[in-house]
Structure formats: C-alpha cells, structure tokens
Design an enzyme around this catalytic site. Structure first.
Site, short mmCIF file in Angstrom:
data_model
loop_
_atom_site.label_atom_id
_atom_site.label_comp_id
_atom_site.label_asym_id
_atom_site.label_seq_id
_atom_site.Cartn_x
_atom_site.Cartn_y
_atom_site.Cartn_z
N LYS A 107 0.91 -1.13 -0.12
CA LYS A 107 0.21 0.01 -0.09
C LYS A 107 0.92 1.22 -0.13
O LYS A 107 0.50 2.20 -0.56
CB LYS A 107 -1.03 0.06 1.33
CG LYS A 107 -1.70 -0.90 1.43
CD LYS A 107 -2.61 -0.59 2.65
CE LYS A 107 -1.93 -0.42 3.99
NZ LYS A 107 -1.33 -1.63 4.75
N ARG A 152 -9.04 2.04 8.88
CA ARG A 152 -8.61 0.74 9.39
C ARG A 152 -9.75 0.17 10.19
O ARG A 152 -9.37 -1.13 10.44
CB ARG A 152 -7.34 0.87 10.04
CG ARG A 152 -6.17 0.02 9.60
CD ARG A 152 -4.83 0.43 10.57
NE ARG A 152 -3.99 -0.31 10.36
CZ ARG A 152 -2.81 -0.02 9.36
NH1 ARG A 152 -2.79 1.13 8.58
NH2 ARG A 152 -1.68 -0.65 9.51
N ARG A 162 11.95 -5.40 4.54
CA ARG A 162 11.66 -3.87 4.36
C ARG A 162 12.45 -2.98 4.99
O ARG A 162 12.89 -3.16 6.21
CB ARG A 162 10.14 -3.57 4.83
CG ARG A 162 9.65 -2.15 4.53
CD ARG A 162 8.30 -2.01 4.42
NE ARG A 162 7.47 -2.16 5.86
CZ ARG A 162 6.31 -1.93 5.71
NH1 ARG A 162 5.57 -1.81 4.93
NH2 ARG A 162 5.54 -2.11 7.01
N ARG A 167 11.55 -0.59 10.59
CA ARG A 167 10.75 -0.07 11.61
C ARG A 167 10.72 -1.01 12.80
O ARG A 167 10.74 -2.17 12.86
CB ARG A 167 9.49 0.04 10.85
CG ARG A 167 9.11 1.44 10.13
CD ARG A 167 7.90 1.28 9.62
NE ARG A 167 6.67 0.63 9.85
CZ ARG A 167 5.66 0.27 9.35
NH1 ARG A 167 5.50 0.82 8.22
NH2 ARG A 167 4.51 -0.26 10.13
N ARG A 175 -0.13 -7.73 13.92
CA ARG A 175 -0.68 -6.99 12.94
C ARG A 175 -1.62 -7.43 11.88
O ARG A 175 -2.67 -7.02 11.60
CB ARG A 175 0.23 -6.05 12.42
CG ARG A 175 0.76 -4.91 13.28
CD ARG A 175 2.35 -4.59 12.61
NE ARG A 175 2.54 -3.97 11.31
CZ ARG A 175 3.73 -4.07 10.61
NH1 ARG A 175 4.67 -4.63 11.28
NH2 ARG A 175 3.69 -3.53 9.56
P1 ADP Z 1 1.37 -1.65 8.12
O1 ADP Z 1 0.36 -1.08 7.25
O2 ADP Z 1 2.67 -1.72 7.34
O3 ADP Z 1 0.87 -2.21 9.31
P2 ADP Z 1 1.39 1.45 9.06
O4 ADP Z 1 2.27 2.08 9.01
O5 ADP Z 1 -0.11 1.55 8.05
O6 ADP Z 1 1.98 0.09 8.64
O7 ADP Z 1 0.65 1.25 10.56
C1 ADP Z 1 1.86 1.24 11.55
C2 ADP Z 1 1.01 1.00 12.98
O8 ADP Z 1 0.61 2.59 13.06
C3 ADP Z 1 -0.12 0.11 13.10
O9 ADP Z 1 0.13 -1.06 13.46
C4 ADP Z 1 -1.09 1.08 13.91
O10 ADP Z 1 -0.58 0.92 15.38
C5 ADP Z 1 -0.80 2.57 13.84
N1 ADP Z 1 -1.97 2.99 12.73
C6 ADP Z 1 -1.72 3.26 11.51
N2 ADP Z 1 -2.89 3.44 10.98
C7 ADP Z 1 -3.85 3.35 11.73
C8 ADP Z 1 -5.21 3.85 11.79
N3 ADP Z 1 -5.73 4.16 10.82
N4 ADP Z 1 -6.18 3.56 12.94
C9 ADP Z 1 -5.33 2.88 14.08
N5 ADP Z 1 -3.94 2.91 13.96
C10 ADP Z 1 -3.05 3.07 12.94
#
Ligand code: ADP
Ligand code: ZN
Length: 218
Positions: free
Chosen positions: A13, A88, A127, A160, A171
């Site tokens: 994404k 999400r 990554r 990360r 996750r």
């Molecule tokens: P990935 O899609 O690779 O898991 P992201 O960078 O999108 O990574 O998200 C990393 C973390 O940030 C998530 O595991 C969560 O803790 C938090 N996060 C990101 N976007 C949201 C969201 N829309 N709602 C709640 N938590 C979020």
C-alpha cells in the site's frame, strides 16, 4: 482523485500510494507515517501512538480520526488525496464518510491490494525505510543505490520497530479482525476494486489507474 488503499501490512500500500500520489500530484496521506512523524517530533500524540504501535495494535479511533480530520483541512488535500492505512476499522470508515459528506466530496474508489500471507512475512522482514523521508526500500527487491542510504534524501535506512515477525503476526490478526470487514463495507457501497499485487512491487500504478477509470465510467 480521492482514493483509499486497503490491504494487509506488506501488501505494498505504502509504495503504491506514494508512487501514484507523485504521479497525480496529490497528497499521499499515510496515518502510519503521520504517527511516526509525531513520534519523531516527540509530540504527545506521538507518545500515545507509540504505546499501541509497538504492540501491533491500532491507535484508538477518536485519536486517529481527529488527526485525519485536521490533515484533510490542509490546502493540498482539496484537489484530491490517496489514503494509505486509513480507514482501518468500520468506525473509521463511517467517520470518513461523515467528513467527506461535510465537505461535499466522495471517494472515487477503494483499492484492496491482495498478496498471499507467506509473502507478507518475507516482504515485511526485508523492508527498510528512510528515517528522514519515509521512502520504502527492500533488501531483496528494492535496493538503494548505496546500501543503507536513501536515494532521494541521503537519510539512513532503518528497520521499523514493528517490522519483526512477532509484531507482524499481531498486525495480521488485527487486520483480519478489524480492517478486513471494510472490504464488505466498501463492496456494498460499490467502491471496491481488488488488485492482485503479488510480484508487482511498484509497477501496478497504471493498471490500478485504468481500473479506477473504468469504475468511474461504469
Ligand atoms: P502497516 O500497514 O505496514 O502495518 P502502517 O504504517 O500503516 O503499517 O501502520 C503502523 C501502525 O500505526 C499500525 O500497526 C497502528 O498501530 C498504527 N496505525 C496506522 N494507521 C492507523 C489507523 N488508521 N488506525 C489506528 N492505528 C493506525
Ligand atoms: Zn530519504
């Protein structure tokens, strides 16, 4: 263009949204990146978010929605946007609907990126991200010109904190329980487009834009 990218962690994404946003000259709004920026700037929101992120849990909806609401008010978001990692949860999906309605706007499409689960583990553990500009690399498939250094800004490439097998498993569970229901949510709204993003890192942008265009005309 107003798009949302759905999809489990590691489906690409972030990479896809970033390339597409540059091409269309609209902002790429990644809630994960926004939280990491807050964390780097040591804001109150960043400290709060970190306590959830390190365990692979979601940051509470009210916090996330509040942050997105502010982001959507900025000038650059008025000509369009690509959301990556938001919404999400169903709750966030409903909140986004309400925000857009207030602004008299609607989504063009929601793109669900699909990749087999065993591939997700490989992608996430290999990554790397630029600690300064957030650009995404991969030690196997998307190497920088100089090892450990960002091509774009010269920043240091790091892994990360939540990109390890254990946190990824959490996750993925969170994704299945809380995010996957959005697939039906958007299917019912006739906005969902599904895209097989296996073996296509970075090269599917035009294919997706074609799908979106066909969908808009249908
Ligand atoms: P990935 O899609 O690779 O898991 P992201 O960078 O999108 O990574 O998200 C990393 C973390 O940030 C998530 O595991 C969560 O803790 C938090 N996060 C990101 N976007 C949201 C969201 N829309 N709602 C709640 N938590 C979020
Ligand atoms: Zn960089």
């Amino acid at each position: 263009m107003r798009l949302v990218f759905l999809g489990a962690p590691g489906t690409g994404k972030g990479t896809m949204a970033s390339v597409m946003a540059k091409q269309l000259q609209i902002p790429h709004i990644s809630t994960g990146d926004l939280f990491r920026l807050h964390l780097a700037n040591k804001t109150e929101l960043g400290t709060l978010a970190e306590s959830y992120m390190k365990d692979g849990k979601l940051v509470p909806d009210d916090v996330t929605v509040g942050m997105v609401r502010e982001r959507l008010k900025e000038d650059d978001a008025q000509k369009g946007f690509i959301f990556d990692g938001f919404p999400r949860t169903i709750e966030q999906g409903k909140a986004l609907d309400a925000m857009l309605q207030e602004m008299n706007l609607s989504l063009d499409a929601v793109v669900d990126l699909v990749v087999p689960e065993e591939e997700l583990f490989r992608r996430i553990t290999t990554r790397r991200v630029c600690k300064d500009c957030g650009q995404i690399y991969n030690t196997e498939t998307l190497k920088p010109k100089v090892e450990g250094v960002c091509d774009t800004c010269g920043g240091e490439l790091i892994q990360r904190a939540d990109d390890n097998a254990e946190t990824l498993r959490k996750r993925l569970d969170v994704y299945t329980e809380q995010t996957a229901p959005l697939i039906d949510f958007y299917e019912e709204k006739k906005l969902l487009l599904s895209f097989d993003n296996h073996n296509k890192m970075g090269s599917g942008v035009d294919e997706i834009l074609d799908l979106v265009e066909k969908h808009r005309q249908a």
